[in-house]
Design a protein around this motif. Sequence first.
Motif, PDB file in Angstrom:
ATOM      1  N   GLY A 165      -4.516  -3.375 -11.397  1.00 24.12           N
ATOM      2  CA  GLY A 165      -4.268  -2.198 -10.578  1.00 24.12           C
ATOM      3  C   GLY A 165      -4.335  -2.509  -9.093  1.00 24.12           C
ATOM      4  O   GLY A 165      -3.551  -1.971  -8.300  1.00 24.12           O
ATOM      5  N   GLU A 166      -5.265  -3.363  -8.699  1.00 26.85           N
ATOM      6  CA  GLU A 166      -5.357  -3.739  -7.283  1.00 26.85           C
ATOM      7  C   GLU A 166      -4.124  -4.529  -6.847  1.00 26.85           C
ATOM      8  O   GLU A 166      -3.675  -4.394  -5.707  1.00 26.85           O
ATOM      9  N   LEU A 167      -3.573  -5.346  -7.745  1.00 24.53           N
ATOM     10  CA  LEU A 167      -2.323  -6.044  -7.424  1.00 24.53           C
ATOM     11  C   LEU A 167      -1.194  -5.046  -7.175  1.00 24.53           C
ATOM     12  O   LEU A 167      -0.360  -5.249  -6.294  1.00 24.53           O
ATOM     13  N   MET A 168      -1.178  -3.963  -7.951  1.00 25.98           N
ATOM     14  CA  MET A 168      -0.157  -2.935  -7.765  1.00 25.98           C
ATOM     15  C   MET A 168      -0.244  -2.301  -6.383  1.00 25.98           C
ATOM     16  O   MET A 168       0.744  -1.786  -5.860  1.00 25.98           O
ATOM     17  N   ARG A 169      -1.422  -2.326  -5.789  1.00 29.23           N
ATOM     18  CA  ARG A 169      -1.661  -1.671  -4.494  1.00 29.23           C
ATOM     19  C   ARG A 169      -1.496  -2.631  -3.311  1.00 29.23           C
ATOM     20  O   ARG A 169      -1.843  -2.289  -2.180  1.00 29.23           O
ATOM     21  N   THR A 170      -0.958  -3.812  -3.568  1.00 32.15           N
ATOM     22  CA  THR A 170      -0.839  -4.840  -2.518  1.00 32.15           C
ATOM     23  C   THR A 170      -0.129  -4.306  -1.276  1.00 32.15           C
ATOM     24  O   THR A 170      -0.533  -4.585  -0.137  1.00 32.15           O
ATOM     25  N   HIS A 171       0.944  -3.538  -1.472  1.00 33.88           N
ATOM     26  CA  HIS A 171       1.741  -3.045  -0.339  1.00 33.88           C
ATOM     27  C   HIS A 171       1.562  -1.538  -0.138  1.00 33.88           C
ATOM     28  O   HIS A 171       2.488  -0.853   0.316  1.00 33.88           O
ATOM     29  N   LYS A 172       0.356  -1.042  -0.452  1.00 35.21           N
ATOM     30  CA  LYS A 172       0.135   0.403  -0.392  1.00 35.21           C
ATOM     31  C   LYS A 172       0.315   0.962   1.019  1.00 35.21           C
ATOM     32  O   LYS A 172       0.606   2.158   1.178  1.00 35.21           O
ATOM     33  N   ALA A 173       0.168   0.128   2.049  1.00 37.37           N
ATOM     34  CA  ALA A 173       0.361   0.610   3.418  1.00 37.37           C
ATOM     35  C   ALA A 173       1.807   1.013   3.669  1.00 37.37           C
ATOM     36  O   ALA A 173       2.084   1.838   4.561  1.00 37.37           O
ATOM     37  N   ASP A 174       2.738   0.461   2.874  1.00 44.97           N
ATOM     38  CA  ASP A 174       4.167   0.744   3.050  1.00 44.97           C
ATOM     39  C   ASP A 174       4.698   1.766   2.046  1.00 44.97           C
ATOM     40  O   ASP A 174       5.818   2.253   2.186  1.00 44.97           O
ATOM     41  N   GLY A 175       3.922   2.060   1.009  1.00 45.48           N
ATOM     42  CA  GLY A 175       4.374   2.996  -0.014  1.00 45.48           C
ATOM     43  C   GLY A 175       3.682   2.696  -1.332  1.00 45.48           C
ATOM     44  O   GLY A 175       2.998   1.681  -1.472  1.00 45.48           O
ATOM     45  N   TRP A 176       3.899   3.573  -2.328  1.00 48.59           N
ATOM     46  CA  TRP A 176       3.155   3.436  -3.576  1.00 48.59           C
ATOM     47  C   TRP A 176       3.863   2.598  -4.637  1.00 48.59           C
ATOM     48  O   TRP A 176       3.351   2.438  -5.738  1.00 48.59           O
ATOM     49  N   PHE A 177       5.020   2.060  -4.317  1.00 52.83           N
ATOM     50  CA  PHE A 177       5.665   1.151  -5.250  1.00 52.83           C
ATOM     51  C   PHE A 177       5.085  -0.254  -5.080  1.00 52.83           C
ATOM     52  O   PHE A 177       4.450  -0.567  -4.067  1.00 52.83           O
ATOM     53  N   VAL A 178       5.327  -1.108  -6.054  1.00 44.19           N
ATOM     54  CA  VAL A 178       4.770  -2.468  -6.035  1.00 44.19           C
ATOM     55  C   VAL A 178       5.154  -3.205  -4.758  1.00 44.19           C
ATOM     56  O   VAL A 178       4.326  -3.898  -4.147  1.00 44.19           O
ATOM     57  N   LEU A 179       6.413  -3.055  -4.328  1.00 46.41           N
ATOM     58  CA  LEU A 179       6.881  -3.761  -3.138  1.00 46.41           C
ATOM     59  C   LEU A 179       6.867  -2.879  -1.896  1.00 46.41           C
ATOM     60  O   LEU A 179       7.381  -3.269  -0.848  1.00 46.41           O
ATOM     61  N   GLY A 180       6.285  -1.685  -2.017  1.00 49.83           N
ATOM     62  CA  GLY A 180       6.171  -0.814  -0.848  1.00 49.83           C
ATOM     63  C   GLY A 180       6.931   0.480  -0.982  1.00 49.83           C
ATOM     64  O   GLY A 180       6.632   1.310  -1.841  1.00 49.83           O
ATOM     65  N   ALA A 181       7.951   0.659  -0.132  1.00 52.25           N
ATOM     66  CA  ALA A 181       8.625   1.952  -0.020  1.00 52.25           C
ATOM     67  C   ALA A 181       9.658   2.213  -1.103  1.00 52.25           C
ATOM     68  O   ALA A 181       9.963   3.373  -1.401  1.00 52.25           O
ATOM     69  N   ARG A 182      10.218   1.159  -1.714  1.00 53.75           N
ATOM     70  CA  ARG A 182      11.290   1.347  -2.686  1.00 53.75           C
ATOM     71  C   ARG A 182      10.884   0.761  -4.041  1.00 53.75           C
ATOM     72  O   ARG A 182      10.157  -0.224  -4.092  1.00 53.75           O
ATOM     73  N   THR A 188      -6.112   5.316 -18.720  1.00 52.58           N
ATOM     74  CA  THR A 188      -5.489   4.221 -17.972  1.00 52.58           C
ATOM     75  C   THR A 188      -5.330   4.557 -16.504  1.00 52.58           C
ATOM     76  O   THR A 188      -5.611   3.731 -15.630  1.00 52.58           O
ATOM     77  N   ILE A 189      -4.900   5.774 -16.196  1.00 48.49           N
ATOM     78  CA  ILE A 189      -4.619   6.100 -14.789  1.00 48.49           C
ATOM     79  C   ILE A 189      -5.893   6.352 -13.984  1.00 48.49           C
ATOM     80  O   ILE A 189      -5.821   6.577 -12.774  1.00 48.49           O
ATOM     81  N   LYS A 190      -7.045   6.289 -14.648  1.00 47.96           N
ATOM     82  CA  LYS A 190      -8.293   6.346 -13.884  1.00 47.96           C
ATOM     83  C   LYS A 190      -8.485   5.087 -13.046  1.00 47.96           C
ATOM     84  O   LYS A 190      -9.225   5.091 -12.058  1.00 47.96           O
ATOM     85  N   TYR A 191      -7.834   4.001 -13.459  1.00 53.67           N
ATOM     86  CA  TYR A 191      -7.897   2.770 -12.670  1.00 53.67           C
ATOM     87  C   TYR A 191      -6.931   2.891 -11.496  1.00 53.67           C
ATOM     88  O   TYR A 191      -5.776   3.263 -11.682  1.00 53.67           O
ATOM     89  N   PRO A 192      -7.365   2.574 -10.277  1.00 52.81           N
ATOM     90  CA  PRO A 192      -6.490   2.697  -9.106  1.00 52.81           C
ATOM     91  C   PRO A 192      -5.218   1.873  -9.273  1.00 52.81           C
ATOM     92  O   PRO A 192      -5.236   0.766  -9.810  1.00 52.81           O
ATOM     93  N   GLY A 193      -4.105   2.430  -8.821  1.00 53.50           N
ATOM     94  CA  GLY A 193      -2.820   1.742  -8.862  1.00 53.50           C
ATOM     95  C   GLY A 193      -1.884   2.308  -9.907  1.00 53.50           C
ATOM     96  O   GLY A 193      -0.717   2.584  -9.620  1.00 53.50           O
ATOM     97  N   TYR A 194      -2.366   2.493 -11.103  1.00 53.89           N
ATOM     98  CA  TYR A 194      -1.513   2.920 -12.219  1.00 53.89           C
ATOM     99  C   TYR A 194      -0.941   4.320 -11.982  1.00 53.89           C
ATOM    100  O   TYR A 194       0.267   4.543 -12.094  1.00 53.89           O
TER     101      TYR A 194
END
Length: 247
Positions: free
Chosen positions: A183-200, A226-232
């Motif tokens: 889940g933390e890996l999913m949040r790598t680009h959270k500053a740019d958006g909630w998708f894995v790579l950011g805004a898109r 599952t969604i209790k874990y951050p990111g999902y």
Amino acid sequence: MAAQTEPEIVLYDLACTMNVCFSPAVWRIRLMLNYKHIPYTTIFLELPDIEPTLKELGLVLDESASGSKRKYTVPAIQHVPTNTYMMDSAPIAQFLESTYPDPPLPLTSELGREIEGKARVVVGAVFSMSLMPREIGILSPRAQEYFRRTREALLGHRLEDLLDPDKEEQGWNAVSDGMRAVGELMRTHKADGWFVLGARPSYTDFFIAGSLQSARMVDERVFQRTIKYPGYGEIYEACLPYMEKKD
């Protein structure tokens, strides 16, 4: 009255009693079709009908990279303009991206490969344990018989044996740290958006959201756990606009 757009894709999906998509592999493609606004129609197939139907369409199995025989499976599609048939989510995704490049959807990335690989091991373990024995509950009686016979042959025991409450809880506890790390890996680009790579979105987002939607269709409790874990949950929410067409 405006004329309806003719479908360019026929999507072969896995049938369930709710008459909506619940297969995680099919959801990846359905999300992609919805995101790209590709007009499509759905044909739902019962589990025992997948192989004979796809054979009749002319799809031929080859050997996998490991030399093992592949299986007939959904998703499968017909591209109506070229009368092309194919199956499996990965080649279908590649075909759709090359045929319908706008809007673009990154199919892979270094971060995406890491997330997908770790999720298959960590999340896949608890989803198999918690969802497989419950999936039978949303299948038709005919599909239930097929599902039970084939899955129990692989497991070597009854599906219900997976639902021992103590063992199930132990299984979730065992992967808790791993699920949090993914889940933390999913949040790598959270500053740019909630998708894995950011805004898109990317295909990895649809891999995640499709798995979560599948869990939700089978058992809401597994989805909520599952969604209790951050990111999902963030990625699931970000993909909701592309989940509106589900039948």
